[in-house]
Design a protein around this motif. Structure first.
Motif, PDB file in Angstrom:
ATOM      1  N   PHE A   1     -24.953   1.325  75.614  1.00 30.58           N
ATOM      2  CA  PHE A   1     -25.221   2.343  74.608  1.00 30.58           C
ATOM      3  C   PHE A   1     -26.286   1.932  73.611  1.00 30.58           C
ATOM      4  O   PHE A   1     -26.801   2.773  72.887  1.00 30.58           O
ATOM      5  N   MET A   2     -26.639   0.655  73.572  1.00 34.61           N
ATOM      6  CA  MET A   2     -27.637   0.181  72.630  1.00 34.61           C
ATOM      7  C   MET A   2     -28.978   0.880  72.869  1.00 34.61           C
ATOM      8  O   MET A   2     -29.677   1.232  71.928  1.00 34.61           O
ATOM      9  N   GLY A   3     -29.309   1.091  74.103  1.00 35.77           N
ATOM     10  CA  GLY A   3     -30.581   1.733  74.410  1.00 35.77           C
ATOM     11  C   GLY A   3     -30.489   3.199  74.738  1.00 35.77           C
ATOM     12  O   GLY A   3     -31.477   3.921  74.669  1.00 35.77           O
ATOM     13  N   SER A   4     -29.296   3.687  75.072  1.00 35.19           N
ATOM     14  CA  SER A   4     -29.205   5.055  75.543  1.00 35.19           C
ATOM     15  C   SER A   4     -28.625   6.038  74.525  1.00 35.19           C
ATOM     16  O   SER A   4     -29.028   7.186  74.486  1.00 35.19           O
ATOM     17  N   SER A   5     -27.667   5.610  73.718  1.00 33.54           N
ATOM     18  CA  SER A   5     -27.011   6.550  72.816  1.00 33.54           C
ATOM     19  C   SER A   5     -26.617   5.855  71.513  1.00 33.54           C
ATOM     20  O   SER A   5     -25.647   5.097  71.480  1.00 33.54           O
ATOM     21  N   ASN A   6     -27.364   6.144  70.475  1.00 38.74           N
ATOM     22  CA  ASN A   6     -27.044   5.552  69.174  1.00 38.74           C
ATOM     23  C   ASN A   6     -25.737   6.087  68.622  1.00 38.74           C
ATOM     24  O   ASN A   6     -25.038   5.392  67.891  1.00 38.74           O
TER      25      ASN A   6
ATOM     26  N   ILE B   1     -23.468   6.514  82.037  1.00 39.17           N
ATOM     27  CA  ILE B   1     -22.271   6.598  82.882  1.00 39.17           C
ATOM     28  C   ILE B   1     -21.546   5.258  82.922  1.00 39.17           C
ATOM     29  O   ILE B   1     -20.324   5.199  82.752  1.00 39.17           O
ATOM     30  N   ILE B   2     -22.283   4.188  83.113  1.00 36.69           N
ATOM     31  CA  ILE B   2     -21.665   2.861  83.157  1.00 36.69           C
ATOM     32  C   ILE B   2     -21.050   2.523  81.806  1.00 36.69           C
ATOM     33  O   ILE B   2     -19.948   1.978  81.731  1.00 36.69           O
ATOM     34  N   GLY B   3     -21.735   2.858  80.742  1.00 33.93           N
ATOM     35  CA  GLY B   3     -21.208   2.618  79.406  1.00 33.93           C
ATOM     36  C   GLY B   3     -19.942   3.417  79.140  1.00 33.93           C
ATOM     37  O   GLY B   3     -18.987   2.905  78.547  1.00 33.93           O
ATOM     38  N   SER B   4     -19.910   4.660  79.590  1.00 35.27           N
ATOM     39  CA  SER B   4     -18.722   5.496  79.383  1.00 35.27           C
ATOM     40  C   SER B   4     -17.530   4.998  80.182  1.00 35.27           C
ATOM     41  O   SER B   4     -16.401   4.974  79.680  1.00 35.27           O
ATOM     42  N   VAL B   5     -17.777   4.586  81.416  1.00 32.55           N
ATOM     43  CA  VAL B   5     -16.689   4.069  82.246  1.00 32.55           C
ATOM     44  C   VAL B   5     -16.158   2.762  81.672  1.00 32.55           C
ATOM     45  O   VAL B   5     -14.939   2.548  81.601  1.00 32.55           O
ATOM     46  N   SER B   6     -17.048   1.892  81.242  1.00 31.91           N
ATOM     47  CA  SER B   6     -16.583   0.619  80.671  1.00 31.91           C
ATOM     48  C   SER B   6     -15.884   0.834  79.329  1.00 31.91           C
ATOM     49  O   SER B   6     -14.950   0.113  79.003  1.00 31.91           O
ATOM     50  N   LEU B   7     -16.290   1.845  78.573  1.00 36.83           N
ATOM     51  CA  LEU B   7     -15.588   2.178  77.334  1.00 36.83           C
ATOM     52  C   LEU B   7     -14.180   2.678  77.636  1.00 36.83           C
ATOM     53  O   LEU B   7     -13.223   2.297  76.960  1.00 36.83           O
ATOM     54  N   LEU B   8     -14.037   3.472  78.667  1.00 36.12           N
ATOM     55  CA  LEU B   8     -12.717   3.975  79.062  1.00 36.12           C
ATOM     56  C   LEU B   8     -11.813   2.837  79.523  1.00 36.12           C
ATOM     57  O   LEU B   8     -10.660   2.736  79.091  1.00 36.12           O
ATOM     58  N   VAL B   9     -12.325   1.950  80.357  1.00 38.98           N
ATOM     59  CA  VAL B   9     -11.520   0.830  80.850  1.00 38.98           C
ATOM     60  C   VAL B   9     -11.199  -0.146  79.713  1.00 38.98           C
ATOM     61  O   VAL B   9     -10.079  -0.649  79.620  1.00 38.98           O
TER      62      VAL B   9
ATOM     63  N   PRO C   1      -8.824  -6.429  80.885  1.00 39.46           N
ATOM     64  CA  PRO C   1      -9.423  -7.137  79.749  1.00 39.46           C
ATOM     65  C   PRO C   1     -10.183  -6.144  78.870  1.00 39.46           C
ATOM     66  O   PRO C   1     -10.819  -5.218  79.366  1.00 39.46           O
ATOM     67  N   THR C   2     -10.107  -6.311  77.594  1.00 48.55           N
ATOM     68  CA  THR C   2     -10.705  -5.348  76.668  1.00 48.55           C
ATOM     69  C   THR C   2     -12.122  -5.738  76.266  1.00 48.55           C
ATOM     70  O   THR C   2     -13.050  -4.936  76.402  1.00 48.55           O
ATOM     71  N   THR C   3     -12.299  -6.940  75.780  1.00 46.40           N
ATOM     72  CA  THR C   3     -13.567  -7.342  75.180  1.00 46.40           C
ATOM     73  C   THR C   3     -14.757  -7.295  76.141  1.00 46.40           C
ATOM     74  O   THR C   3     -15.806  -6.768  75.765  1.00 46.40           O
ATOM     75  N   PRO C   4     -14.659  -7.786  77.377  1.00 46.26           N
ATOM     76  CA  PRO C   4     -15.844  -7.725  78.247  1.00 46.26           C
ATOM     77  C   PRO C   4     -16.307  -6.300  78.537  1.00 46.26           C
ATOM     78  O   PRO C   4     -17.510  -6.032  78.568  1.00 46.26           O
ATOM     79  N   PHE C   5     -15.380  -5.388  78.701  1.00 48.00           N
ATOM     80  CA  PHE C   5     -15.762  -4.004  78.971  1.00 48.00           C
ATOM     81  C   PHE C   5     -16.358  -3.333  77.736  1.00 48.00           C
ATOM     82  O   PHE C   5     -17.292  -2.537  77.846  1.00 48.00           O
ATOM     83  N   LEU C   6     -15.845  -3.655  76.569  1.00 50.21           N
ATOM     84  CA  LEU C   6     -16.426  -3.093  75.348  1.00 50.21           C
ATOM     85  C   LEU C   6     -17.810  -3.663  75.076  1.00 50.21           C
ATOM     86  O   LEU C   6     -18.705  -2.953  74.617  1.00 50.21           O
TER      87      LEU C   6
END
Length: 59
Positions: A33-38, A2-10, A21-26
């Motif tokens: 996603f490194m540990g949760s979704s390859n 969830i946190i990864g998806s929200v930060s990807l959206l932002v 800002p783009t880079t910190p959220f990506l």
């Protein structure tokens, strides 16, 4: 995920809107996603628009 998806959206909104800002959220989404979704991890690294923001930090 969830946190990864929200930060990807932002982070994706940050490409279009100059307020976010783009880079910190990506980078946060890559870390989540490194540990949760390859699948989402590789999506960011292979995406034409998102990859240039994180490739420098990943090497």
């Amino acid at each position: 995920m969830i946190i990864g998806s929200v930060s990807l959206l932002v982070g994706s909104l940050g490409i279009i809107l100059p307020l976010f800002p783009t880079t910190p959220f990506l980078l946060l989404s890559i870390a989540c996603f490194m540990g949760s979704s390859n699948k989402l991890y590789s999506f960011i690294l292979k995406n034409r628009y998102l990859a240039p923001y994180v490739k420098d930090y990943m090497s």
